[in-house]
Scaffold this motif. Structure first.
Motif, short mmCIF file in Angstrom:
data_model
loop_
_atom_site.label_atom_id
_atom_site.label_comp_id
_atom_site.label_asym_id
_atom_site.label_seq_id
_atom_site.Cartn_x
_atom_site.Cartn_y
_atom_site.Cartn_z
N TYR A 233 51.25 46.03 -30.49
CA TYR A 233 52.38 46.36 -31.18
C TYR A 233 51.80 48.33 -31.26
N PRO A 234 52.71 48.74 -31.78
CA PRO A 234 52.12 50.69 -31.02
C PRO A 234 51.15 51.06 -32.53
N ASN A 235 51.07 50.51 -33.59
CA ASN A 235 50.53 51.72 -34.67
C ASN A 235 49.29 50.38 -35.19
N HIS A 236 48.81 49.22 -33.76
CA HIS A 236 47.53 48.81 -34.37
C HIS A 236 47.01 48.26 -32.55
N VAL A 237 47.14 50.03 -32.42
CA VAL A 237 45.53 51.03 -31.30
C VAL A 237 44.86 51.31 -31.64
N ILE A 257 53.22 48.37 -24.25
CA ILE A 257 53.85 48.67 -25.37
C ILE A 257 54.78 48.41 -25.63
N PRO A 258 55.63 47.56 -25.92
CA PRO A 258 56.81 47.24 -26.44
C PRO A 258 57.52 48.58 -28.20
N LEU A 259 58.07 48.91 -27.29
CA LEU A 259 58.27 49.89 -28.73
C LEU A 259 59.55 50.28 -28.77
N GLN A 260 60.82 49.34 -28.25
CA GLN A 260 62.31 49.15 -28.44
C GLN A 260 63.31 49.96 -29.20
N HIS A 261 62.69 51.25 -29.35
CA HIS A 261 63.11 52.46 -29.43
C HIS A 261 62.47 53.58 -29.60
N GLY A 262 63.57 54.94 -29.11
CA GLY A 262 62.73 55.85 -29.41
C GLY A 262 63.46 57.09 -30.35
N HIS A 263 64.57 56.60 -30.90
CA HIS A 263 64.94 57.26 -32.09
C HIS A 263 64.65 56.59 -33.75
N PRO A 264 63.90 57.81 -34.30
CA PRO A 264 63.48 56.94 -35.71
C PRO A 264 64.55 55.65 -36.97
N ASP A 265 65.87 56.21 -36.81
CA ASP A 265 66.28 55.81 -37.08
C ASP A 265 66.80 54.39 -37.28
N VAL A 266 67.05 54.15 -35.97
CA VAL A 266 67.14 52.92 -35.10
C VAL A 266 66.05 51.92 -35.67
N LEU A 267 64.49 52.65 -35.13
CA LEU A 267 63.64 52.43 -35.40
C LEU A 267 63.07 51.76 -36.95
N ARG A 268 63.90 52.59 -37.71
CA ARG A 268 64.05 51.89 -39.45
C ARG A 268 65.32 50.27 -39.48
N ASP A 275 57.21 56.47 -37.20
CA ASP A 275 56.79 57.32 -36.95
C ASP A 275 56.54 58.08 -35.60
N LEU A 276 57.64 59.07 -34.98
CA LEU A 276 57.37 58.47 -33.23
C LEU A 276 56.43 59.61 -33.30
N GLN A 277 55.88 60.43 -34.15
CA GLN A 277 54.48 61.33 -34.37
C GLN A 277 53.16 60.47 -34.22
N GLN A 278 53.51 59.35 -34.03
CA GLN A 278 52.51 58.86 -34.55
C GLN A 278 52.07 58.04 -32.75
N VAL A 279 53.72 57.62 -33.25
CA VAL A 279 53.32 56.98 -31.85
C VAL A 279 52.13 57.79 -30.15
N HIS A 280 53.69 59.01 -30.37
CA HIS A 280 53.44 60.09 -29.51
C HIS A 280 51.15 60.66 -29.11
N GLY A 281 50.78 60.61 -30.58
CA GLY A 281 50.13 59.85 -30.85
C GLY A 281 48.60 59.59 -30.20
N THR A 282 49.17 58.50 -30.35
CA THR A 282 48.32 57.24 -29.75
C THR A 282 48.49 57.67 -27.99
N ILE A 283 49.12 57.92 -27.81
CA ILE A 283 49.51 57.14 -25.89
C ILE A 283 49.32 58.92 -25.70
N GLU A 284 48.95 60.20 -26.32
CA GLU A 284 48.08 60.90 -26.21
C GLU A 284 46.56 60.59 -25.84
N ALA A 285 46.69 59.89 -26.84
CA ALA A 285 45.12 60.17 -27.02
C ALA A 285 44.19 58.35 -26.23
#
Ligand code: SF4
Length: 434
Positions: A233-237, A257-268, A275-285
């Motif tokens: 799950y994206p924010n459980h890594v 990591i099934p993310l399901q979408h890449g636009h914050p409004d659809v994810l909401r 929070d796509l910044q957080q997702v990018h941060g996890t992937i970078e880490a």
């Protein structure tokens, strides 16, 4: 009795089918590959999305029409859990077993010998019955180990929490014991699965989590060459998980990591982390810690209200992240979920067009990434051989989901070999032994 088992759906269903087979064998029954020889046909269904239900219904139609007069038909799995009444009305079935009731398969099959007029229904509510047996399925030298079942998230399109209930994790001691037994049977790769593997242990103790489990399996199930984690799950890594993946030799540098979408409004609207910044941060880490990391994700196109601009946001996100592998699904409106009644459902033709565009984009990215593998060495688990070639997988490929490595030599299945990649397309690699 002789039982022919047909499994539809995902690797989690494979696990349940395998375990039903084990219980039946232990009780003195026999599983048979040929449908015609069976006394009982057992269909383990998937009811997650409409195409899966259609597949199951078509099969049940066919089986109802073609089975022998004395052959019993048993329906198990998610669709059985969800649509027990409908199945009993539409098809001539002898038993329906819900997702929590599969450990009862032996009793059900034995009751069928004293055939009743009414179908047996064993569909407990979520949480009523917890399996007390081990849960894994093997496929060659690979085994799926279900480490938890159920889900605590509330994604707007998903029926799983309603079908399976809240998450229940298996005790670490049981998983370790199971893994050791699998290693003794020749298993080299353990694929750890759950609806959200990264939430593993939250329902047990504060110290129980996926990172700790991976470390224990590495230390206590020696002989396990690969541990592979599916469905994060994206924010459980967590940093602890990244550190453990980096430093634990048997853990594959692979994460789905099934993310399901890449636009914050659809994810909401999907009620997912947005929070796509957080997702990018996890992937970078992950990539910073493991430069050879292979990342997989899945995305849904055509979620209600998805505008062209939001869809283009998804394409942009896929282009930015450059996942190694991506699966794309078209939204399927599931009764009983919040998304079912949402306004602005996207027409099927538009969903198909978006699916094609997302897939074409990812095929280009995957081909470019795979092309960069040419000339590199990889460890490959050989899974099949014939006609002068062998096929296997590297740590970059999950079984039955990702691609293959095709080796231009006949090698013994079940061996780990080192190969050099000599060619690539968007899915598979070609290689020769080193
Ligand atoms: S995390 Fe997965 S299983 Fe859980 S509700 Fe969301 S999509 Fe369904």
């Amino acid at each position: 009795m002789r039982i022919h088992i047909i499994t539809l759906g995902c690797p989690k269903n494979e696990v349940d089918s395998e375990m039903m087979a084990v219980l039946l064998l232990q009780a003195g029954h026999q599983t048979v590959a040929e449908r015609d020889r069976a006394d009982v046909i057992l269909v383990n269904t998937c009811g997650f999305i409409e195409p899966a239900r259609q597949e199951a219904y078509e099969l049940l139609d066919e089986l109802t029409a073609t089975r022998r007069r004395r052959q019993a038909l048993v329906v198990a799995g998610c669709l059985a859990q969800r649509r027990c009444d409908e199945i009993c009305q539409r098809f001539e079935v002898d038993a329906v077993i819900g997702t929590r009731a599969w450990p009862e398969i032996v009793g059900v099959v034995e009751q069928l010998a004293h055939r009743q007029r009414r179908p047996i229904r064993l569909v407990p509510e979520a949480g009523d019955l917890v399996a007390s047996v081990q849960r894994h399925a093997t496929r060659g030298n690979t085994a799926y180990i279900k480490i938890a079942d159920g889900c605590d998230a509330a994604c707007a399109y998903c029926t799983i929490p309603r079908i399976k209930g809240r998450q229940r994790s298996k005790a670490p001691d049981d998983i370790v014991r199971e893994a050791r037994e699998l290693v003794a049977e020749g298993v080299l790769e353990a694929v750890l699965i759950a609806q959200d593997s990264t939430a593993y242990g939250r329902d047990l103790t504060a110290a129980t989590n996926l990172a700790a489990l991976l470390r224990r399996l590495n230390a206590e199930a020696s002989g396990l060459a690969w541990q592979r984690v599916l469905y994060a799950y994206p924010n459980h890594v967590t940093p602890e998980l990244i550190e453990t993946m980096t430093t634990t030799p048997s853990v594959c540098h692979y994460l789905d990591i099934p993310l399901q979408h890449g636009h914050p409004d659809v994810l909401r609207r999907m009620r997912r982390p947005h929070d796509l910044q957080q997702v990018h941060g996890t992937i970078e880490a992950l990539r910073r810690a493991m430069p050879d990391m292979a990342l997989r994700s899945t995305f849904i196109v055509g979620f209600p209200g998805e505008t062209e601009c939001e869809f283009e946001g998804l394409l942009e996100f896929i282009e930015q992240v450059r996942f190694d592998k991506v699966g794309v699904f078209q939204f399927s409106a599931e009764e009983g979920t919040p998304a079912y009644d949402m306004p602005q459902q996207v027409p099927i033709e538009l969903m198909q067009e978006r699916y094609d565009r997302a897939m074409a984009l990812q095929q280009r990215i995957s081909a470019e990434i795979n092309q960069k593998m040419v000339g590199r060495s990889l460890q490959v688990l050989v899974e099949g051989v014939g006609d002068g070639i062998s096929v296997g997988r590297s740590y970059r490929d999950a079984p039955e989901i990702d691609g293959l490595v095709i080796i231009d030599a006949e090698l013994e299945p079940g061996r780990m070999v080192e190969v050099e990649v000599i060619a690539a397309d968007e899915y598979d690699l070609e290689a020769r032994p080193r």
